[in-house]
Design a protein around this motif. Sequence first.
Motif, mmCIF file in Angstrom:
data_model
loop_
_atom_site.group_PDB
_atom_site.id
_atom_site.type_symbol
_atom_site.label_atom_id
_atom_site.label_comp_id
_atom_site.label_asym_id
_atom_site.label_seq_id
_atom_site.Cartn_x
_atom_site.Cartn_y
_atom_site.Cartn_z
ATOM 1 N N ALA A 90 0.864 -1.179 0.000
ATOM 2 C CA ALA A 90 0.000 0.000 0.000
ATOM 3 C C ALA A 90 0.898 1.226 0.000
ATOM 4 O O ALA A 90 1.899 1.277 0.714
ATOM 5 C CB ALA A 90 -0.899 0.004 1.229
ATOM 6 N N HIS A 91 0.525 2.198 -0.800
ATOM 7 C CA HIS A 91 1.328 3.409 -0.965
ATOM 8 C C HIS A 91 0.420 4.613 -0.774
ATOM 9 O O HIS A 91 -0.613 4.743 -1.438
ATOM 10 C CB HIS A 91 1.953 3.384 -2.372
ATOM 11 N N SER A 92 0.772 5.484 0.162
ATOM 12 C CA SER A 92 -0.028 6.658 0.472
ATOM 13 C C SER A 92 0.829 7.902 0.302
ATOM 14 O O SER A 92 1.926 7.970 0.855
ATOM 15 C CB SER A 92 -0.552 6.600 1.914
ATOM 16 N N SER A 93 0.330 8.884 -0.430
ATOM 17 C CA SER A 93 1.105 10.100 -0.704
ATOM 18 C C SER A 93 0.281 11.343 -0.428
ATOM 19 O O SER A 93 -0.929 11.366 -0.639
ATOM 20 C CB SER A 93 1.562 10.140 -2.162
ATOM 21 N N GLY A 94 0.957 12.385 0.021
ATOM 22 C CA GLY A 94 0.317 13.670 0.235
ATOM 23 C C GLY A 94 1.339 14.716 0.621
ATOM 24 O O GLY A 94 2.533 14.436 0.692
ATOM 25 N N TYR A 95 0.876 15.914 0.882
ATOM 26 C CA TYR A 95 1.764 16.997 1.282
ATOM 27 C C TYR A 95 2.185 16.848 2.733
ATOM 28 O O TYR A 95 1.487 16.240 3.544
ATOM 29 C CB TYR A 95 1.076 18.342 1.091
ATOM 30 N N GLN A 96 3.305 17.448 3.070
ATOM 31 C CA GLN A 96 3.739 17.492 4.467
ATOM 32 C C GLN A 96 3.100 18.689 5.161
ATOM 33 O O GLN A 96 3.073 19.790 4.615
ATOM 34 C CB GLN A 96 5.261 17.621 4.566
ATOM 35 N N TYR A 97 2.602 18.423 6.362
ATOM 36 C CA TYR A 97 2.071 19.486 7.211
ATOM 37 C C TYR A 97 2.856 19.460 8.509
ATOM 38 O O TYR A 97 4.007 19.044 8.529
ATOM 39 C CB TYR A 97 0.571 19.291 7.446
ATOM 40 N N ASN A 98 2.262 19.860 9.612
ATOM 41 C CA ASN A 98 2.953 19.733 10.889
ATOM 42 C C ASN A 98 2.920 18.271 11.330
ATOM 43 O O ASN A 98 2.152 17.455 10.804
ATOM 44 C CB ASN A 98 2.331 20.651 11.955
ATOM 45 N N ALA A 99 3.744 17.919 12.297
ATOM 46 C CA ALA A 99 3.930 16.518 12.680
ATOM 47 C C ALA A 99 2.631 15.852 13.099
ATOM 48 O O ALA A 99 2.325 14.729 12.663
ATOM 49 C CB ALA A 99 4.962 16.419 13.801
ATOM 50 N N ASN A 100 1.842 16.526 13.944
ATOM 51 C CA ASN A 100 0.608 15.911 14.446
ATOM 52 C C ASN A 100 -0.385 15.651 13.312
ATOM 53 O O ASN A 100 -1.025 14.597 13.257
ATOM 54 C CB ASN A 100 -0.037 16.806 15.506
ATOM 55 N N TYR A 101 -0.514 16.610 12.399
ATOM 56 C CA TYR A 101 -1.454 16.437 11.301
ATOM 57 C C TYR A 101 -0.971 15.369 10.333
ATOM 58 O O TYR A 101 -1.759 14.592 9.793
ATOM 59 C CB TYR A 101 -1.676 17.771 10.587
ATOM 60 N N ASN A 102 0.342 15.298 10.110
ATOM 61 C CA ASN A 102 0.886 14.239 9.257
ATOM 62 C C ASN A 102 0.554 12.861 9.817
ATOM 63 O O ASN A 102 0.188 11.949 9.071
ATOM 64 C CB ASN A 102 2.407 14.377 9.145
ATOM 65 N N ILE A 103 0.695 12.700 11.124
ATOM 66 C CA ILE A 103 0.402 11.406 11.750
ATOM 67 C C ILE A 103 -1.076 11.071 11.599
ATOM 68 O O ILE A 103 -1.451 9.929 11.328
ATOM 69 C CB ILE A 103 0.817 11.408 13.237
ATOM 70 N N GLN A 104 -1.941 12.071 11.776
ATOM 71 C CA GLN A 104 -3.376 11.844 11.598
ATOM 72 C C GLN A 104 -3.682 11.379 10.183
ATOM 73 O O GLN A 104 -4.435 10.417 9.975
ATOM 74 C CB GLN A 104 -4.149 13.126 11.898
ATOM 75 N N LEU A 105 -3.090 12.052 9.187
ATOM 76 C CA LEU A 105 -3.341 11.685 7.792
ATOM 77 C C LEU A 105 -2.811 10.288 7.480
ATOM 78 O O LEU A 105 -3.468 9.514 6.774
ATOM 79 C CB LEU A 105 -2.694 12.707 6.859
ATOM 80 N N MET A 106 -1.640 9.963 7.998
ATOM 81 C CA MET A 106 -1.075 8.646 7.723
ATOM 82 C C MET A 106 -1.851 7.545 8.433
ATOM 83 O O MET A 106 -2.005 6.444 7.905
ATOM 84 C CB MET A 106 0.407 8.617 8.098
ATOM 85 N N THR A 107 -2.377 7.833 9.615
ATOM 86 C CA THR A 107 -3.220 6.858 10.314
ATOM 87 C C THR A 107 -4.493 6.588 9.518
ATOM 88 O O THR A 107 -4.922 5.440 9.358
ATOM 89 C CB THR A 107 -3.573 7.363 11.725
ATOM 90 N N GLU A 108 -5.101 7.664 9.006
ATOM 91 C CA GLU A 108 -6.294 7.498 8.174
ATOM 92 C C GLU A 108 -5.960 6.739 6.887
ATOM 93 O O GLU A 108 -6.777 5.953 6.392
ATOM 94 C CB GLU A 108 -6.881 8.870 7.852
ATOM 95 N N ALA A 109 -4.766 6.974 6.351
ATOM 96 C CA ALA A 109 -4.356 6.273 5.131
ATOM 97 C C ALA A 109 -4.184 4.779 5.395
ATOM 98 O O ALA A 109 -4.514 3.947 4.538
ATOM 99 C CB ALA A 109 -3.059 6.873 4.603
ATOM 100 N N ILE A 110 -3.679 4.427 6.574
ATOM 101 C CA ILE A 110 -3.556 3.018 6.937
ATOM 102 C C ILE A 110 -4.934 2.370 6.990
ATOM 103 O O ILE A 110 -5.156 1.286 6.446
ATOM 104 C CB ILE A 110 -2.831 2.879 8.292
ATOM 105 N N ASP A 111 -5.868 3.050 7.638
ATOM 106 C CA ASP A 111 -7.240 2.527 7.707
ATOM 107 C C ASP A 111 -7.818 2.352 6.309
ATOM 108 O O ASP A 111 -8.469 1.339 6.009
ATOM 109 C CB ASP A 111 -8.126 3.479 8.512
ATOM 110 N N GLN A 112 -7.584 3.333 5.442
ATOM 111 C CA GLN A 112 -8.124 3.274 4.087
ATOM 112 C C GLN A 112 -7.499 2.130 3.296
ATOM 113 O O GLN A 112 -8.185 1.430 2.547
ATOM 114 C CB GLN A 112 -7.868 4.599 3.370
ATOM 115 N N ALA A 113 -6.196 1.931 3.461
ATOM 116 C CA ALA A 113 -5.507 0.862 2.723
ATOM 117 C C ALA A 113 -6.091 -0.501 3.064
ATOM 118 O O ALA A 113 -6.293 -1.346 2.180
ATOM 119 C CB ALA A 113 -4.013 0.893 3.036
ATOM 120 N N PHE A 114 -6.370 -0.732 4.330
ATOM 121 C CA PHE A 114 -6.959 -2.017 4.720
ATOM 122 C C PHE A 114 -8.424 -2.099 4.301
ATOM 123 O O PHE A 114 -8.909 -3.179 3.951
ATOM 124 C CB PHE A 114 -6.798 -2.236 6.225
ATOM 125 N N GLU A 115 -9.113 -0.968 4.350
ATOM 126 C CA GLU A 115 -10.527 -0.980 3.937
ATOM 127 C C GLU A 115 -10.659 -1.405 2.478
ATOM 128 O O GLU A 115 -11.590 -2.123 2.114
ATOM 129 C CB GLU A 115 -11.139 0.400 4.146
#
Length: 206
Positions: free
Chosen positions: A172-197
Amino acid sequence: MKKLLLLTCMTLTLASCEKDPDLGQLDTNMVVYTDHDSETDFSKYQTYFLPDSILEAGSHHATYWKDENAQKLIKAVESEMNSRGYRRITDPEQKSEADLGVQLSYIAQRVNVTSGWWGGWWDYDYWGPWWGGWYYPYTVSYSYDTNSLVMEMVDLTGNKKEDSQLPVVWYAHSSGYQYNANYNIQLMTEAIDQAFEQSPYIQSNK
């Protein structure tokens, strides 16, 4: 082989022939792309080994991301795998006994990937001294920008002979822009959920 491309940004419209959207059109969220070996029966696996760190891929050598934010992403993958009926092996000394190996990699640069070759980010003997490398049973060809999380799943149940190659049965490959650290982690966590979904075939029969 089944290929899916799903976007969590619902306002973006894609042409059916377009593989990767223009990331310039995305203000938030990550593009999530998954692929797998259509010949693999994921229900036969029961256990997996997931390292306690994330590979940070550089131009020459990889480093390891192990802080609290990395652990959040690793826990998100563990939760998804466990919910599908798999059991995590946590002892590194027993990783070769796992049915599956799951690796997370983080990249913060522009990289082109062609034909499923990642330039040796894993040591050949990472999953055991009998493995001589790894390969994709399908073609991988894409590029990603700025901020990417890659998940790869390898089959460890094969014939363990010297220089045997590990098949990568899912990525699974997830790409997007870099934001601040906390928001990046939120986006990557959501991307993990989406990849499995979008990968319902990842399910143990245990």
